[in-house]
Design an enzyme around this catalytic site. Structure first.
Site, PDB file in Angstrom:
ATOM      1  N   TYR A  19      44.848  45.653  31.396  1.00 44.12           N
ATOM      2  CA  TYR A  19      45.711  45.636  32.569  1.00 44.12           C
ATOM      3  C   TYR A  19      46.864  46.642  32.388  1.00 44.12           C
ATOM      4  O   TYR A  19      47.519  46.657  31.335  1.00 44.12           O
ATOM      5  CB  TYR A  19      46.235  44.208  32.754  1.00 44.12           C
ATOM      6  N   ARG A  34      65.625  25.244  33.744  1.00 44.48           N
ATOM      7  CA  ARG A  34      65.020  26.316  32.939  1.00 44.48           C
ATOM      8  C   ARG A  34      64.256  25.689  31.776  1.00 44.48           C
ATOM      9  O   ARG A  34      63.180  26.134  31.403  1.00 44.48           O
ATOM     10  CB  ARG A  34      66.061  27.316  32.427  1.00 44.48           C
ATOM     11  N   LYS A  69      46.368  35.103  39.985  1.00 45.16           N
ATOM     12  CA  LYS A  69      45.029  35.544  40.365  1.00 45.16           C
ATOM     13  C   LYS A  69      44.164  34.322  40.692  1.00 45.16           C
ATOM     14  O   LYS A  69      44.488  33.573  41.586  1.00 45.16           O
ATOM     15  CB  LYS A  69      44.453  36.420  39.253  1.00 45.16           C
ATOM     16  N   ASP A 117      43.654  37.351  27.005  1.00 49.31           N
ATOM     17  CA  ASP A 117      44.035  37.353  28.422  1.00 49.31           C
ATOM     18  C   ASP A 117      42.785  36.931  29.197  1.00 49.31           C
ATOM     19  O   ASP A 117      41.843  37.709  29.351  1.00 49.31           O
ATOM     20  CB  ASP A 117      44.513  38.750  28.836  1.00 49.31           C
TER      21      ASP A 117
HETATM   22  C1  LIG Z   1      47.693  40.642  37.072  1.00 51.21           C
HETATM   23  C2  LIG Z   1      47.342  40.607  35.641  1.00 51.21           C
HETATM   24  C3  LIG Z   1      48.332  40.431  34.675  1.00 51.21           C
HETATM   25  C4  LIG Z   1      49.794  40.339  35.010  1.00 51.21           C
HETATM   26  O1  LIG Z   1      50.079  39.210  35.772  1.00 51.21           O
HETATM   27  P1  LIG Z   1      51.287  39.111  36.838  1.00 51.21           P
HETATM   28  O2  LIG Z   1      51.168  37.729  37.342  1.00 51.21           O
HETATM   29  O3  LIG Z   1      51.062  40.175  37.859  1.00 51.21           O
HETATM   30  O4  LIG Z   1      52.559  39.354  36.070  1.00 51.21           O
HETATM   31  C5  LIG Z   1      47.925  40.374  33.353  1.00 51.21           C
HETATM   32  N1  LIG Z   1      46.628  40.498  33.008  1.00 51.21           N
HETATM   33  C6  LIG Z   1      45.665  40.673  33.908  1.00 51.21           C
HETATM   34  C7  LIG Z   1      44.249  40.793  33.458  1.00 51.21           C
HETATM   35  C8  LIG Z   1      45.983  40.735  35.257  1.00 51.21           C
HETATM   36  O5  LIG Z   1      45.009  40.939  36.160  1.00 51.21           O
END
Ligand SMILES: *Cc1c(COP(=O)(O)O)cnc(C)c1O
Length: 385
Positions: free
Chosen positions: A98, A46, A194, A169
């Site tokens: 998101y 961890r 992503k 983000d």
């Molecule tokens: C998918 C996404 C998230 C969250 O990510 P996860 O890996 O699904 O927890 C946060 N911000 C954006 C812009 C996203 O597309």
């Protein structure tokens, strides 16, 4: 070294014990110590794991930064940044974001005494007006999900006063297309699920910074809260990230072609893509992004029934949550990714029932356009009502 070289080499030294060229998947929870207090820097997975460390070094380098903490998901990464705040602190956040981030902020963190002001981040005066004495964090998503609006990272970062932090983000743009830290932000935050992972086969997240003190607090919470990725997931994300540059070039090229095709159709009432000259922030996109990315949203003319019919007609664009993989995906934000936002709030933000979001993959663009043409033509009769 340049981006593509760093993507392939940063953190990717041959394994010291065997010479394995590729970083091994250290599938272990613990490490044998040679004596009490005698170990090689690894005590419990961890806290630290060699596969995860390799990924963290690679991802830090992609933002030309020093520090990265990897997480089990983008949401775990987001919450690690929010762990820097304390009860009573205030956050200025974009109003198009998101759905899962909105859910974390509105349903979880408000119970811990944080407050949030949702503002149109395209409007600097609105951002300025939302700042309060207790404002601690600016949370930016740019381009936004799903409307592909842009926030001016440099301009908003310049509003920050001592003690305030700016987190971006950067999931949609990726470090290949946009460098939030170089533009003045404290943190670049990712869902590596992503584009960075890029193959729709792993969930992950990351927080990147150049600030040693902030990095230490994030690292502390990574261990204290425990949302870490397993070694296999860390490895998959790391492998994907090696090809990020060439994938993003293809995604951007294909998305531009798709957006231009859609913009030329009368039965599509709006196309949202920062690479179109019609995008209200096209100039900012040219300044802030190297290319315009792989996400395109559009509003179909006609009733909601047309959207449902359209989603059944596409063959290459599969109907699925998520984005950023090599394969093309189609999503209906109002019923899928953004279903956790109340309808009135969605409508206010423009996430209407007619809106579709495309994650344009790296298939041949002619095939992608054929697929969209077929689905639009097959549902054209519905657009006439
Ligand atoms: C998918 C996404 C998230 C969250 O990510 P996860 O890996 O699904 O927890 C946060 N911000 C954006 C812009 C996203 O597309």
């Amino acid at each position: 070294m340049k981006f593509s070289t760093r993507a392939i080499h940063a953190g990717q030294d041959a394994d010291p014990t065997t010479g394995a060229t590729i970083v091994p998947i250290y599938q272990t929870s613990t490490y044998t110590q040679t004596g009490i207090g005698e170990h090689r820097g690894y005590d419990y997975s961890r806290t630290v794991n060699p596969t995860r460390t390799a990924l963290e070094q690679q991802l830090a380098s992609l933002d030309d930064a020093t520090y990265c903490s990897a997480f089990a998901s983008g949401m775990a990464a987001t919450s690690a940044v929010l762990n820097l705040l304390s009860s009573g602190d205030h956050v200025v956040v974009g109003d198009d974001l998101y759905g899962g981030t909105y859910r974390l902020f509105s349903k979880v963190l408000t119970r811990y005494g944080l407050t949030f002001s949702y503002v149109d981040m395209t409007d600097l005066d609105a951002v300025r007006a939302a700042v309060r004495p207790e404002t601690k964090l600016f949370w930016l998503e740019t381009p936004t999900n799903p409307l592909l609006k842009l926030a001016d990272i440099a301009a908003i970062s310049s509003l920050r006063r001592p003690g305030q932090i700016v987190a971006v983000d950067n999931t949609f743009a990726t470090p290949y297309l946009q460098s939030p830290i170089a533009l003045g932000a404290d943190f670049a935050v990712y869902s590596t699920t992503k584009y960075i992972g890029g193959h729709s086969d792993a969930i992950g997240g990351a927080v990147v910074t150049n600030d040693a003190a902030l990095a230490e607090v994030v690292k502390f919470h990574q261990n204290a809260v425990g949302g870490v990725p397993g070694p296999l997931d860390a490895w998959l994300v790391m492998r994907g990230a090696k090809t990020l540059a060439l994938r993003m070039r293809e995604h951007s090229r294909n998305a531009q072609e798709v957006a231009e095709y859609l913009a030329g159709r009368d039965d599509v009432s709006a196309v949202y893509y920062p690479g179109l000259t019609s995008h209200p922030q096209h100039d900012l996109a040219k300044r802030q992004m190297r290319l315009f990315g792989g996400m395109v949203s559009m509003t179909l003319r006609g009733p909601e029934a047309r959207v449902y019919a359209f989603a059944k007609e596409t063959k290459l664009f599969s109907l699925a949550e998520s984005l950023g993989g090599v394969e093309s995906l189609l999503c209906h934000p109002a019923r899928m990714t953004h279903g956790s936002i109340p309808k009135e709030e969605r409508d206010r933000r423009g996430v209407t029932e007619g809106l579709l979001r495309l994650s344009v993959g790296i298939e041949d663009p002619d095939d992608l356009i054929d697929d969209l043409r077929h689905a639009l033509d097959a549902t054209l009769a519905l657009a006439l009502y």
